[in-house]
Design a protein around this motif. Structure first.
Motif, mmCIF file in Angstrom:
data_model
loop_
_atom_site.group_PDB
_atom_site.id
_atom_site.type_symbol
_atom_site.label_atom_id
_atom_site.label_comp_id
_atom_site.label_asym_id
_atom_site.label_seq_id
_atom_site.Cartn_x
_atom_site.Cartn_y
_atom_site.Cartn_z
ATOM 1 N N SER A 328 0.832 -1.207 0.000
ATOM 2 C CA SER A 328 0.000 0.000 0.000
ATOM 3 C C SER A 328 0.863 1.251 0.000
ATOM 4 C CB SER A 328 -0.926 -0.004 1.216
ATOM 5 O OG SER A 328 -1.850 -1.076 1.172
ATOM 6 N N LEU A 329 1.923 1.243 0.796
ATOM 7 C CA LEU A 329 2.784 2.422 0.885
ATOM 8 C C LEU A 329 3.580 2.649 -0.392
ATOM 9 C CD1 LEU A 329 4.006 2.158 4.584
ATOM 10 C CD2 LEU A 329 2.560 3.950 3.582
ATOM 11 N N VAL A 330 3.987 1.576 -1.055
ATOM 12 C CA VAL A 330 4.685 1.749 -2.333
ATOM 13 C C VAL A 330 3.728 2.307 -3.372
ATOM 14 C CG1 VAL A 330 5.851 0.538 -4.218
ATOM 15 C CG2 VAL A 330 6.447 0.020 -1.849
ATOM 16 N N ALA A 331 2.474 1.886 -3.350
ATOM 17 C CA ALA A 331 1.471 2.480 -4.240
ATOM 18 C C ALA A 331 1.311 3.963 -3.916
ATOM 19 C CB ALA A 331 0.139 1.758 -4.095
ATOM 20 N N PHE A 332 1.244 4.292 -2.636
ATOM 21 C CA PHE A 332 1.168 5.686 -2.176
ATOM 22 C C PHE A 332 2.368 6.475 -2.712
ATOM 23 C CE2 PHE A 332 1.972 8.587 1.648
ATOM 24 C CZ PHE A 332 1.007 9.522 1.291
ATOM 25 N N GLN A 333 3.557 5.889 -2.612
ATOM 26 C CA GLN A 333 4.779 6.529 -3.092
ATOM 27 C C GLN A 333 4.708 6.819 -4.583
ATOM 28 O OE1 GLN A 333 8.105 3.852 -3.030
ATOM 29 N NE2 GLN A 333 9.578 5.364 -3.759
ATOM 30 N N MET A 334 4.273 5.844 -5.359
ATOM 31 C CA MET A 334 4.287 5.989 -6.807
ATOM 32 C C MET A 334 3.166 6.905 -7.307
ATOM 33 S SD MET A 334 5.308 2.062 -7.881
ATOM 34 C CE MET A 334 5.633 2.423 -9.613
ATOM 35 N N LEU A 335 2.033 6.913 -6.618
ATOM 36 C CA LEU A 335 0.923 7.778 -7.030
ATOM 37 C C LEU A 335 1.225 9.250 -6.748
ATOM 38 C CD1 LEU A 335 -2.202 5.736 -5.832
ATOM 39 C CD2 LEU A 335 -1.260 5.888 -8.139
ATOM 40 N N LEU A 336 1.947 9.512 -5.652
ATOM 41 C CA LEU A 336 2.204 10.893 -5.239
ATOM 42 C C LEU A 336 3.655 11.317 -5.522
ATOM 43 C CD1 LEU A 336 0.485 13.124 -4.043
ATOM 44 C CD2 LEU A 336 1.083 12.317 -1.748
#
Length: 471
Positions: A328-336
């Motif tokens: 989830s946090l890697v998705a957060f990183q890549m989206l933002l």
């Protein structure tokens, strides 16, 4: 660039508790006024949408939504039939390695969360660190109870301080990261080009148990008997919890009609006759009625569970999952478009550790949740599975959405970032070992705020030891 000292949360050696309210003594007049108001509010909220069509052949208490699981085809709405309870006989969600679940039976909406294509949403933050007022711009973290949100709050606080000071000349970027509903914070009115709205959820049964053991058992000091735990689990707080908590839209304007018309629609001569039938019903039948009433009071008569899931997914930029925190946090990183360092964490408090409490008990031991054989049997029952079924649907929608988002981001690039992140987590854990001081020691002794390493209360206590990493 040298960071400004963070002293807003400490003043004269004392922590600023922005949410603390003065204690008030018992006032009989106020108590009676509140009770009377609550009673008439309950009566009024029993009014239903005038367009609801009922099938008189069905028991009047069989309101718990099976049809509410289905997306509505139009503005018309038919009163739902009960869940097919046989489908829930073995419906405990099996969490596989890596937090994965099987959602192949889920037929509702999901979403591909896409990259934030606007400038990083940093605006000058308010002086108060943990604001509880509405916000329409900035880093907006909707923070549910007992979902690993303290850990994620630490990430948010470090992000808004560092970005604000290093890139924008602010002490911190505007943000929200304290408990409260999406409606309360007016997230539905936000500017989507100037804000990033996200939340985190957890497997519903585990979340409900954790909340009961934290507040009723650890804080309230009640004995965790099977009877008591069952009573607490079955409160309305745990029915459609995520929908009420994360929801940003006000559906109650759709609710019309009157109780007399409702009674006649389902085959009774009067509301009084209807009420007598309800009062004589078995507890499980009453709960079906109460659950349905909550649905109509909160969401009106024309929104199914799948409709509501679609609304929440549309309104958020990302839904993280506690059991899949790293992904989830890697998705957060890549989206933002964040750095690996900006999403690092060390695990915050959990069951079996100590949490900040009250003046007379400054440190509270959080008893780990457990399931006796009797409670385990009840949790597999139709009664309980029906109670959490809507939240289970939303949980599956979040898993499917995360998987679709990973595919959108590119499986190869995502896997590479995930490996880099997990290697950095080990470095953070090693560098922070023995250096984090929260409000309570590992033995339950109070640590005065001026001596902690936290931003505020027990939030972001690892920020210094993570910030100094050279990544």
């Amino acid at each position: 660039m040298t960071k400004k000292p963070r002293v807003l949360q400490k003043r004269n050696g004392k922590a600023i508790n922005s949410t603390q309210r003065p204690e008030k003594g018992f006032n009989l007049k106020t108590f009676l006024l509140i009770s009377i108001t609550a009673f008439f509010t309950w009566l009024f909220s029993s009014y239903l949408h005038g367009s609801i069509s009922f099938n008189p052949k069905h028991h009047p208490l069989d309101f718990l939504p099976t049809q509410l699981i289905q997306s509505s085809d139009s503005g018309k709405f038919s009163m739902p039939q009960p869940f097919d309870t046989k489908a829930h006989e073995n419906s405990g969600i099996q969490i596989q390695k890596g937090g994965l679940i099987d959602y192949s039976d889920y037929t509702g909406p999901s979403k591909v969360f896409t990259k934030f294509e606007h400038p990083f949403p940093c605006f000058e933050g308010e002086k108060q660190l943990m604001r509880m007022t509405p916000a329409h711009e900035g880093i907006l973290f909707h923070r549910p109870m007992k979902t690993g949100s303290t850990t994620l709050t630490g990430i948010v606080l470090r992000l808004v301080h560092n970005r604000g000071q290093q890139q924008y000349g602010f002490d911190k970027c505007k943000h929200r990261s304290i408990h409260g509903t999406g409606l309360k914070f007016e997230f539905g009115k936000r500017d989507k080009t100037k804000s990033f709205l996200f939340s985190i959820i957890r497997e519903p049964q585990a979340r409900a148990l954790s909340q009961v053991f934290h507040f009723q058992i650890s804080v309230g000091q009640n004995e965790p008997t099977d009877k008591y735990l069952k009573e607490q689990l079955l409160t309305n707080v745990n029915y459609m919890h995520y929908f009420v908590d994360l929801g940003t839209r006000n559906y109650t304007l759709d609710v019309q009609g009157d109780k007399e018309k409702l009674a006649q629609m389902i085959g009774y001569k009067s509301a009084r006759e209807h009420k007598v039938a309800i009062d004589k019903s078995a507890p499980e039948e009453k709960r079906k009625y109460e659950r349905s009433m909550k649905h109509f009071r909160k969401f009106g008569g024309a929104r199914s569970v799948h409709d509501l899931i679609g609304d929440i997914l549309d309104d958020y930029d990302l839904i993280l999952i506690m059991e899949r925190m790293d992904e989830s946090l890697v998705a957060f990183q890549m989206l933002l478009n964040l750095t690996t360092k900006e999403i690092l964490y060390t695990r915050a408090r959990s069951g079996g550790s100590w949490s900040n409490g009250f003046p007379e008990r400054p440190c509270l031991y959080i008893r780990p949740s457990f399931k006796s054989p009797g409670l385990t049997k009840y949790l597999a029952s139709d009664d309980w599975q029906n109670h959490i079924a809507p939240d289970v649907q939303f949980y599956k929608a979040a898993h499917k959405s995360l998987d679709r988002t990973i595919e959108y981001l590119g499986r190869e690039a995502f896997s590479e970032n995930l490996s880099t992140f997990r290697a950095a987590l080990k470095l953070a854990a090693k560098n922070c070992e023995g250096r984090i001081r929260s409000m309570c020691s590992s033995g339950g002794a109070k640590i005065f705020p001026v001596n902690t390493t936290c931003y505020f209360w027990a939030e972001g206590c690892d920020h210094d030891c993570i910030d100094e990493l050279d990544l």
